[in-house]
Design a protein around this motif. Structure first.
Motif, PDB file in Angstrom:
ATOM      1  N   HIS A 303     -48.896 -58.578   7.268  1.00  0.00           N
ATOM      2  CA  HIS A 303     -48.563 -57.714   6.141  1.00  0.00           C
ATOM      3  C   HIS A 303     -49.830 -57.350   5.367  1.00  0.00           C
ATOM      4  N   ILE A 304     -49.690 -56.412   4.440  1.00  0.00           N
ATOM      5  CA  ILE A 304     -50.843 -55.976   3.644  1.00  0.00           C
ATOM      6  C   ILE A 304     -51.445 -57.149   2.862  1.00  0.00           C
ATOM      7  N   ARG A 305     -50.601 -58.012   2.305  1.00  0.00           N
ATOM      8  CA  ARG A 305     -51.079 -59.117   1.467  1.00  0.00           C
ATOM      9  C   ARG A 305     -51.088 -60.468   2.168  1.00  0.00           C
ATOM     10  N   ALA A 306     -50.547 -60.544   3.387  1.00  0.00           N
ATOM     11  CA  ALA A 306     -50.513 -61.820   4.122  1.00  0.00           C
ATOM     12  C   ALA A 306     -50.556 -61.536   5.616  1.00  0.00           C
ATOM     13  N   ALA A 307     -51.571 -62.061   6.267  1.00  0.00           N
ATOM     14  CA  ALA A 307     -51.728 -61.781   7.693  1.00  0.00           C
ATOM     15  C   ALA A 307     -52.461 -62.942   8.359  1.00  0.00           C
ATOM     16  N   GLY A 308     -52.596 -62.842   9.668  1.00  0.00           N
ATOM     17  CA  GLY A 308     -53.279 -63.918  10.391  1.00  0.00           C
ATOM     18  C   GLY A 308     -53.767 -63.460  11.745  1.00  0.00           C
ATOM     19  N   CYS A 309     -54.646 -64.248  12.312  1.00  0.00           N
ATOM     20  CA  CYS A 309     -55.183 -63.962  13.635  1.00  0.00           C
ATOM     21  C   CYS A 309     -55.737 -65.259  14.224  1.00  0.00           C
ATOM     22  N   THR A 310     -56.154 -65.193  15.467  1.00  0.00           N
ATOM     23  CA  THR A 310     -56.788 -66.330  16.123  1.00  0.00           C
ATOM     24  C   THR A 310     -58.170 -65.911  16.606  1.00  0.00           C
ATOM     25  N   ILE A 311     -59.171 -66.714  16.300  1.00  0.00           N
ATOM     26  CA  ILE A 311     -60.534 -66.453  16.759  1.00  0.00           C
ATOM     27  C   ILE A 311     -60.929 -67.571  17.719  1.00  0.00           C
ATOM     28  N   TYR A 312     -61.343 -67.197  18.893  1.00  0.00           N
ATOM     29  CA  TYR A 312     -61.680 -68.183  19.927  1.00  0.00           C
ATOM     30  C   TYR A 312     -63.171 -68.509  19.847  1.00  0.00           C
ATOM     31  N   ASP A 313     -63.464 -69.452  18.970  1.00  0.00           N
ATOM     32  CA  ASP A 313     -64.845 -69.856  18.722  1.00  0.00           C
ATOM     33  C   ASP A 313     -64.801 -71.152  17.920  1.00  0.00           C
ATOM     34  N   THR A 314     -65.952 -71.666  17.544  1.00  0.00           N
ATOM     35  CA  THR A 314     -66.000 -72.839  16.674  1.00  0.00           C
ATOM     36  C   THR A 314     -65.539 -72.457  15.272  1.00  0.00           C
ATOM     37  N   VAL A 315     -65.231 -73.444  14.456  1.00  0.00           N
ATOM     38  CA  VAL A 315     -64.816 -73.176  13.080  1.00  0.00           C
ATOM     39  C   VAL A 315     -65.938 -72.473  12.331  1.00  0.00           C
ATOM     40  N   GLU A 316     -67.163 -72.954  12.523  1.00  0.00           N
ATOM     41  CA  GLU A 316     -68.311 -72.378  11.814  1.00  0.00           C
ATOM     42  C   GLU A 316     -68.512 -70.908  12.181  1.00  0.00           C
ATOM     43  N   ASN A 317     -68.437 -70.603  13.467  1.00  0.00           N
ATOM     44  CA  ASN A 317     -68.634 -69.219  13.897  1.00  0.00           C
ATOM     45  C   ASN A 317     -67.458 -68.337  13.490  1.00  0.00           C
ATOM     46  N   ALA A 318     -66.257 -68.902  13.546  1.00  0.00           N
ATOM     47  CA  ALA A 318     -65.068 -68.148  13.127  1.00  0.00           C
ATOM     48  C   ALA A 318     -65.178 -67.759  11.659  1.00  0.00           C
ATOM     49  N   LYS A 319     -65.688 -68.670  10.857  1.00  0.00           N
ATOM     50  CA  LYS A 319     -65.855 -68.399   9.432  1.00  0.00           C
ATOM     51  C   LYS A 319     -66.838 -67.245   9.214  1.00  0.00           C
ATOM     52  N   VAL A 320     -67.936 -67.245   9.935  1.00  0.00           N
ATOM     53  CA  VAL A 320     -68.927 -66.165   9.816  1.00  0.00           C
ATOM     54  C   VAL A 320     -68.301 -64.832  10.206  1.00  0.00           C
ATOM     55  N   LYS A 321     -67.549 -64.834  11.305  1.00  0.00           N
ATOM     56  CA  LYS A 321     -66.960 -63.591  11.815  1.00  0.00           C
ATOM     57  C   LYS A 321     -65.920 -63.020  10.857  1.00  0.00           C
ATOM     58  N   ILE A 322     -65.036 -63.879  10.344  1.00  0.00           N
ATOM     59  CA  ILE A 322     -63.973 -63.371   9.472  1.00  0.00           C
ATOM     60  C   ILE A 322     -64.548 -62.935   8.125  1.00  0.00           C
ATOM     61  N   LEU A 323     -65.545 -63.664   7.615  1.00  0.00           N
ATOM     62  CA  LEU A 323     -66.167 -63.270   6.349  1.00  0.00           C
ATOM     63  C   LEU A 323     -66.854 -61.909   6.469  1.00  0.00           C
ATOM     64  N   GLN A 324     -67.460 -61.652   7.603  1.00  0.00           N
ATOM     65  CA  GLN A 324     -68.116 -60.353   7.841  1.00  0.00           C
ATOM     66  C   GLN A 324     -67.122 -59.214   7.646  1.00  0.00           C
ATOM     67  N   GLU A 325     -65.939 -59.380   8.221  1.00  0.00           N
ATOM     68  CA  GLU A 325     -64.923 -58.319   8.148  1.00  0.00           C
ATOM     69  C   GLU A 325     -64.306 -58.212   6.763  1.00  0.00           C
ATOM     70  N   VAL A 326     -64.073 -59.372   6.131  1.00  0.00           N
ATOM     71  CA  VAL A 326     -63.476 -59.371   4.791  1.00  0.00           C
ATOM     72  C   VAL A 326     -64.412 -58.717   3.788  1.00  0.00           C
ATOM     73  N   LEU A 327     -65.692 -59.026   3.866  1.00  0.00           N
ATOM     74  CA  LEU A 327     -66.659 -58.506   2.899  1.00  0.00           C
ATOM     75  C   LEU A 327     -66.814 -56.984   3.002  1.00  0.00           C
TER      76      LEU A 327
END
Length: 330
Positions: A303-327
């Motif tokens: 949804h617009i205000r609540a969503a999810g996905c799966t990233i196939y990587d380490t937690v550290e790398n997943a955090k970098v990737k998702i933050l890039q898109e969010v920012l």
């Protein structure tokens, strides 16, 4: 609106003509997943249909009260019955690949009925009732049952159905605090309470029964809290943290709200490690960021205000990737 009623009527007529149904939902069950599925399950039972609740995942602890008296089957359990000519009803699942049964069960169904409220849904069913404005899929099931009553004077909503649908409604609206809450949500809640929904049991089980281990894990999780540019908050949960606190993967999604509910934060992120290189990401926003669009970047949705996905990587790398898109969206 006319199209929506036509879709509901088509599903009702199809259900009347058919006998065997598998009901299911998405992986990682939540309140609307289980509530809407059981709402349909009990309704089909009352209509004299053969119905099988099939889900290859387990209910979170705070929702197990709903399934105590229901036979939940795995895909292999169902296949062992050798049922032919069954139809599949997929509820609260915006993506056919996330329907929590085997590919074989999906492919061998005579028809797939999709009832859902996710904006990312591509109408994968043979029959679809999709309303992205609805508070929850449970509200869509309620609408379908109200329409059935209007057409056939058949009011089948009893205490079990009312309790299941009320659970789906309050969990997907955050107990009526999310922007998805509409006047129709309160009308539905009122009617379900009149029809016997066990409101106190629901509220206590869902919102007031976290275990001691949950709070130990929460304390550890909050130590990972990272706020980026004052607008994005992120918490990480590793397999080690879950194991150390004796908590299962499906029992900790409530921690996501601690990321969003911080002053001036627009987007909250929970990274939850499932395997060494598999991380489930839950996204929440307050005012203007469309987190469903961000999730779709990683083949997720919501949804617009609540969503999810799966990233196939380490937690550290997943955090970098998702933050890039969010920012990019802040």
């Amino acid at each position: 609106m006319r199209n929506m009623i036509s879709n509901i009527d088509n599903i009702i007529e199809f259900i009347k003509r058919s006998n065997d149904f598998v009901v299911t939902s998405h992986i990682s069950p939540d309140g609307d997943n289980i509530g809407s599925t059981l709402g349909i399950y009990y309704s089909l039972k009352k209509l004299g249909k053969n119905v099988y609740y099939v889900l290859d995942d387990n209910a979170p602890l705070n929702l197990r009260f709903l399934v105590e008296n229901v036979t939940k089957m795995s895909s292999s359990d169902f296949k062992a019955l050798n049922i032919e000519n069954y139809n599949l009803i997929a509820l609260d699942c915006g993506d056919k690949s996330r329907v929590c049964v085997t590919k074989e069960i999906k492919e061998e169904a005579v028809k797939i009925i999709c009832i859902d409220h996710h904006a990312s849904n591509d109408s994968y069913g043979d029959l679809n009732y999709i309303d992205v404005e609805a508070s929850s899929t449970s509200e869509l099931v309620y609408n379908l049952l109200v329409r059935l009553n209007k057409l056939d004077n058949t009011n089948i909503i009893d205490e079990d159905i009312a309790t299941a649908l009320y659970t789906g409604l309050v969990t997907d609206t955050g107990n009526f605090s999310y922007s998805s809450t509409h006047p129709s949500s309160f009308e539905m809640a009122k009617e379900l309470m009149i029809l016997g929904a066990k409101r106190d049991k629901i509220i206590q089980s869902v919102f007031q029964s976290n275990s001691y281990n949950y709070y130990k894990l929460l304390g550890e999780a909050l130590n990972t809290l990272d706020i980026v540019h004052g607008k994005v908050a992120c918490i990480s949960l590793t397999i080690d943290m879950l194991q150390r606190n004796n908590m299962s993967f499906n029992d900790v999604d409530g921690i996501t709200t601690y990321t969003r509910d911080i002053e001036n934060v627009e987007v909250g992120i929970l990274l939850k490690q499932k395997k060494d290189n598999e991380v489930k990401v839950s996204l929440r926003s307050k005012n203007y960021v469309n987190v469903s669009k961000i999730a779709q970047t990683f083949n997720g949705g919501g949804h617009i205000r609540a969503a999810g996905c799966t990233i196939y990587d380490t937690v550290e790398n997943a955090k970098v990737k998702i933050l890039q898109e969010v920012l990019k969206e802040i």
